[in-house]
Structures are given as C-alpha cells and as structure tokens.
Design a protein around this motif. Structure first.
Motif, PDB file in Angstrom:
ATOM      1  N   ASP A 211     -57.347 -56.293 -87.218  1.00 24.20           N
ATOM      2  CA  ASP A 211     -58.326 -55.683 -87.799  1.00 24.20           C
ATOM      3  C   ASP A 211     -57.361 -56.123 -89.528  1.00 24.20           C
ATOM      4  O   ASP A 211     -56.353 -56.826 -89.443  1.00 24.20           O
ATOM      5  N   TRP A 212     -58.416 -55.250 -90.579  1.00 22.89           N
ATOM      6  CA  TRP A 212     -57.908 -55.494 -91.661  1.00 22.89           C
ATOM      7  C   TRP A 212     -56.747 -55.245 -92.346  1.00 22.89           C
ATOM      8  O   TRP A 212     -55.625 -55.838 -93.428  1.00 22.89           O
ATOM      9  N   LEU A 213     -56.850 -53.847 -91.825  1.00 19.76           N
ATOM     10  CA  LEU A 213     -55.128 -53.766 -91.728  1.00 19.76           C
ATOM     11  C   LEU A 213     -53.874 -55.136 -91.894  1.00 19.76           C
ATOM     12  O   LEU A 213     -53.031 -54.918 -92.380  1.00 19.76           O
ATOM     13  N   ALA A 214     -53.699 -55.846 -90.784  1.00 23.93           N
ATOM     14  CA  ALA A 214     -52.988 -56.624 -90.644  1.00 23.93           C
ATOM     15  C   ALA A 214     -53.146 -58.024 -91.582  1.00 23.93           C
ATOM     16  O   ALA A 214     -52.146 -58.371 -91.704  1.00 23.93           O
ATOM     17  N   VAL A 215     -54.047 -57.751 -92.251  1.00 25.72           N
ATOM     18  CA  VAL A 215     -53.907 -58.556 -93.301  1.00 25.72           C
ATOM     19  C   VAL A 215     -53.403 -58.258 -94.983  1.00 25.72           C
ATOM     20  O   VAL A 215     -52.476 -59.179 -94.887  1.00 25.72           O
ATOM     21  N   THR A 216     -54.010 -56.697 -94.848  1.00 26.39           N
ATOM     22  CA  THR A 216     -52.699 -56.363 -95.718  1.00 26.39           C
ATOM     23  C   THR A 216     -51.201 -56.239 -95.320  1.00 26.39           C
ATOM     24  O   THR A 216     -50.210 -56.478 -96.354  1.00 26.39           O
ATOM     25  N   ASP A 217     -51.187 -56.101 -93.984  1.00 28.66           N
ATOM     26  CA  ASP A 217     -49.479 -56.306 -93.767  1.00 28.66           C
ATOM     27  C   ASP A 217     -48.541 -57.768 -94.103  1.00 28.66           C
ATOM     28  O   ASP A 217     -48.104 -57.443 -94.730  1.00 28.66           O
ATOM     29  N   LYS A 226     -40.336 -62.625 -96.606  1.00 27.24           N
ATOM     30  CA  LYS A 226     -40.426 -62.942 -95.688  1.00 27.24           C
ATOM     31  C   LYS A 226     -41.095 -64.396 -95.683  1.00 27.24           C
ATOM     32  O   LYS A 226     -42.026 -64.796 -96.408  1.00 27.24           O
ATOM     33  N   ASP A 227     -40.488 -64.828 -94.678  1.00 32.14           N
ATOM     34  CA  ASP A 227     -41.353 -66.533 -95.023  1.00 32.14           C
ATOM     35  C   ASP A 227     -42.191 -65.710 -93.679  1.00 32.14           C
ATOM     36  O   ASP A 227     -42.531 -65.078 -92.658  1.00 32.14           O
ATOM     37  N   PHE A 228     -43.504 -67.156 -93.853  1.00 36.75           N
ATOM     38  CA  PHE A 228     -44.771 -67.042 -93.213  1.00 36.75           C
ATOM     39  C   PHE A 228     -45.000 -66.408 -91.802  1.00 36.75           C
ATOM     40  O   PHE A 228     -45.315 -65.275 -90.659  1.00 36.75           O
ATOM     41  N   GLU A 229     -44.220 -67.466 -91.665  1.00 33.75           N
ATOM     42  CA  GLU A 229     -44.578 -67.267 -89.779  1.00 33.75           C
ATOM     43  C   GLU A 229     -43.596 -65.867 -89.459  1.00 33.75           C
ATOM     44  O   GLU A 229     -44.006 -64.921 -88.542  1.00 33.75           O
ATOM     45  N   GLU A 230     -42.486 -65.385 -89.756  1.00 35.22           N
ATOM     46  CA  GLU A 230     -41.902 -64.610 -89.181  1.00 35.22           C
ATOM     47  C   GLU A 230     -42.692 -62.873 -89.667  1.00 35.22           C
ATOM     48  O   GLU A 230     -43.122 -62.026 -89.633  1.00 35.22           O
ATOM     49  N   ALA A 231     -43.589 -63.686 -91.252  1.00 38.34           N
ATOM     50  CA  ALA A 231     -44.627 -62.353 -92.343  1.00 38.34           C
ATOM     51  C   ALA A 231     -45.779 -62.102 -90.522  1.00 38.34           C
ATOM     52  O   ALA A 231     -45.973 -60.393 -90.777  1.00 38.34           O
ATOM     53  N   PHE A 232     -46.723 -63.291 -90.254  1.00 42.07           N
ATOM     54  CA  PHE A 232     -47.338 -63.621 -89.753  1.00 42.07           C
ATOM     55  C   PHE A 232     -47.378 -62.828 -88.459  1.00 42.07           C
ATOM     56  O   PHE A 232     -47.603 -61.311 -88.129  1.00 42.07           O
ATOM     57  N   TYR A 233     -45.717 -63.169 -87.724  1.00 39.86           N
ATOM     58  CA  TYR A 233     -45.190 -61.395 -86.511  1.00 39.86           C
ATOM     59  C   TYR A 233     -45.071 -59.875 -86.930  1.00 39.86           C
ATOM     60  O   TYR A 233     -45.300 -59.717 -85.885  1.00 39.86           O
ATOM     61  N   LEU A 234     -44.184 -60.256 -87.931  1.00 39.35           N
ATOM     62  CA  LEU A 234     -43.929 -58.456 -88.173  1.00 39.35           C
ATOM     63  C   LEU A 234     -45.599 -57.430 -88.304  1.00 39.35           C
ATOM     64  O   LEU A 234     -45.385 -56.279 -88.156  1.00 39.35           O
ATOM     65  N   ALA A 235     -47.288 -58.669 -88.888  1.00 38.53           N
ATOM     66  CA  ALA A 235     -48.133 -57.815 -89.578  1.00 38.53           C
ATOM     67  C   ALA A 235     -48.672 -57.773 -87.941  1.00 38.53           C
ATOM     68  O   ALA A 235     -49.751 -57.274 -87.845  1.00 38.53           O
ATOM     69  N   THR A 236     -48.324 -58.495 -86.831  1.00 34.94           N
ATOM     70  CA  THR A 236     -49.890 -58.947 -86.160  1.00 34.94           C
ATOM     71  C   THR A 236     -49.274 -58.271 -84.212  1.00 34.94           C
ATOM     72  O   THR A 236     -49.356 -58.511 -83.848  1.00 34.94           O
TER      73      THR A 236
END
Length: 252
Positions: A211-217, A226-236
């Motif tokens: 969902d869209w909230l995961a984009v803004t997160d 946060k590095d991208f892989e960590e940010a991705f995991y935290l958001a999703t």
C-alpha cells in the motif's frame, strides 16, 4: 602548417560559439515556478501547462507528505540542441527531461519533437516528482528503479509500448533486474525503455503488495539516514532481496 592550424582553431571556435547559443528565453513567474520558454506563444503555452500542474501538485504534495521549494525553475527546450546545451550534455538523447535536484531546476523537451507519446504536463510532473523525492529522502540514496518508477506513477505516465517491451523481455528471459536500472542514463534507447518499464512495474507491485503508506515510510527511513535495504525492511517487514525475487515472479 602553423597558418593552417591557426585557421582551423579559429574556425572551430566560431563553430563552437555559434552552436553554443540557444534561443533568447523569456521568463514567466508563477510562484513557486519560474518558467523559461522561447517563442511568441510562451505565455499561452505556460498557462495551459501550469493550470494542469497545479491541480496535479495539490494532491501529490499531500500524497508524498512533502512540499516543493519556494522557487523551482522550469526550462522548456524548443530543440534537441537547446536541450543538450541547457543540460550541458548530462541527459541522454532519449530523455524527455532532466531534474537538477540540488539546484531546484528542471528541463523539459517541448512536445513538438519528443516522440514518446507523453504530454508535456506529464513530462513536467515527472521531473517535479524527482524534486519531491529528493526532498522527501533528504537527498540520500534512492535506487533509480524506485525514483524513476515512482515519478512515472505519480505523474500518471504511460509510455508507448512499455507493456509489450516488458512482455518480450520476460519471454526472452532478458529482464535486466532492478539493480541494473541504476545505470539507466548510460543505456541505449532500447535498454532504457526496458529499464523504465521494469521500474514502473516494480513500483506498482510495491504499492499493490504493501500500500501507499509503505512508500512514504520507505522515504522517511531513507531520510533518517538508514541504508536502503534496512529502510526497505523497516517500511515493509520484508527483506529487500526476497522482495526482488517476488517481483520477478510477479512479472513473469
């Protein structure tokens, strides 16, 4: 011989100077935008684009939870030569525009010759989206597949033949994969078209999956360094590498 060399140097300098000129640009200020455009119908053209951009921007800023800077310069290039000169050769020939995100400047090719079937207001919205993403991420690294795909989605962009290019790549087992999209500005026209198709597909799948909230997160965590892989995991809650495999299966 020296005389011939001197004549050659002078000739090259004259040629360079004559080809370094662009049309004299008018500027038209409609805050936060300052438009630059050559031609007698510039005001009419800009007003039409500006009206559509403002409608688009109102919902997009809310969606992205970020505002534009107080001033954003927008250059409309009448010819390919002007575009190349204005962007100082930073953009490949197939590009419809370029965003200088650190300077709050965007360049957009006039629709008279750009043949990707994308309206000028959509091209402009795409480049403005790069500015929004840059501000939402605080200028930290965002993979090209995410930034280009997200710009396309935000702008409502549909490039001619995009779906068929993706389909042919799947059938031929020639998907390039998302990490390779980072080098898109060095790609040929054909490979760039596939890269954009993959980026658009990946972002649409990301939104469908989380969902869209995961984009803004995701952008929020990137903004927090946060590095991208960590940010991705935290958001999703999903590992980035695992998700890429999921996306490849989804595309196929």
């Amino acid at each position: 011989m020296k005389l011939l060399n001197f004549i050659l140097v002078v000739t090259l300098l004259q040629f360079s100077q004559s080809h370094a000129k662009v049309y004299e640009l008018n500027n038209y200020h409609r805050p936060p935008f300052v438009y630059y455009y050559a031609g007698t119908d510039s005001i009419h053209f800009i007003n039409k684009v500006d009206d559509k951009i403002r409608i688009w921007l109102k919902s997009t800023e809310e969606k992205m939870d970020v505002d534009l800077p107080n001033k954003l310069s927008i250059y409309f290039s009448l010819t390919r030569r002007d575009f190349a000169i204005q962007t100082k050769g930073r953009a490949p020939s197939w590009a419809g525009g370029l965003a200088m995100v650190n300077k709050n400047i965007i360049y957009v090719k006039a629709p008279l010759y750009f043949d990707a079937g994308v309206p000028v207001e959509v091209l402009t919205a795409h480049e403005i989206s790069h500015i929004l993403i840059h501000r939402a991420s605080k200028g930290n690294y965002v993979p090209k597949w995410l930034s280009e795909g997200l710009c396309s989605v935000l702008a409502g962009e549909h490039r001619q033949g995009s779906t068929s290019k993706l389909s042919r790549a799947v059938l031929a087992k020639n998907l390039m994969g998302l990490p390779r999209v980072d080098d898109v500005l060095q790609f040929s026209t054909r490979n760039a078209a596939l890269a954009y198709a993959e980026a658009n597909s990946a972002v649409n799948y990301y939104i469908e999956r989380f969902d869209w909230l995961a984009v803004t997160d995701l952008l929020k965590y990137i903004r927090l360094d946060k590095d991208f892989e960590e940010a991705f995991y935290l958001a999703t809650g999903v590992d980035y590498e695992v998700w890429q495999v999921e996306w490849m299966s989804y595309v196929r």
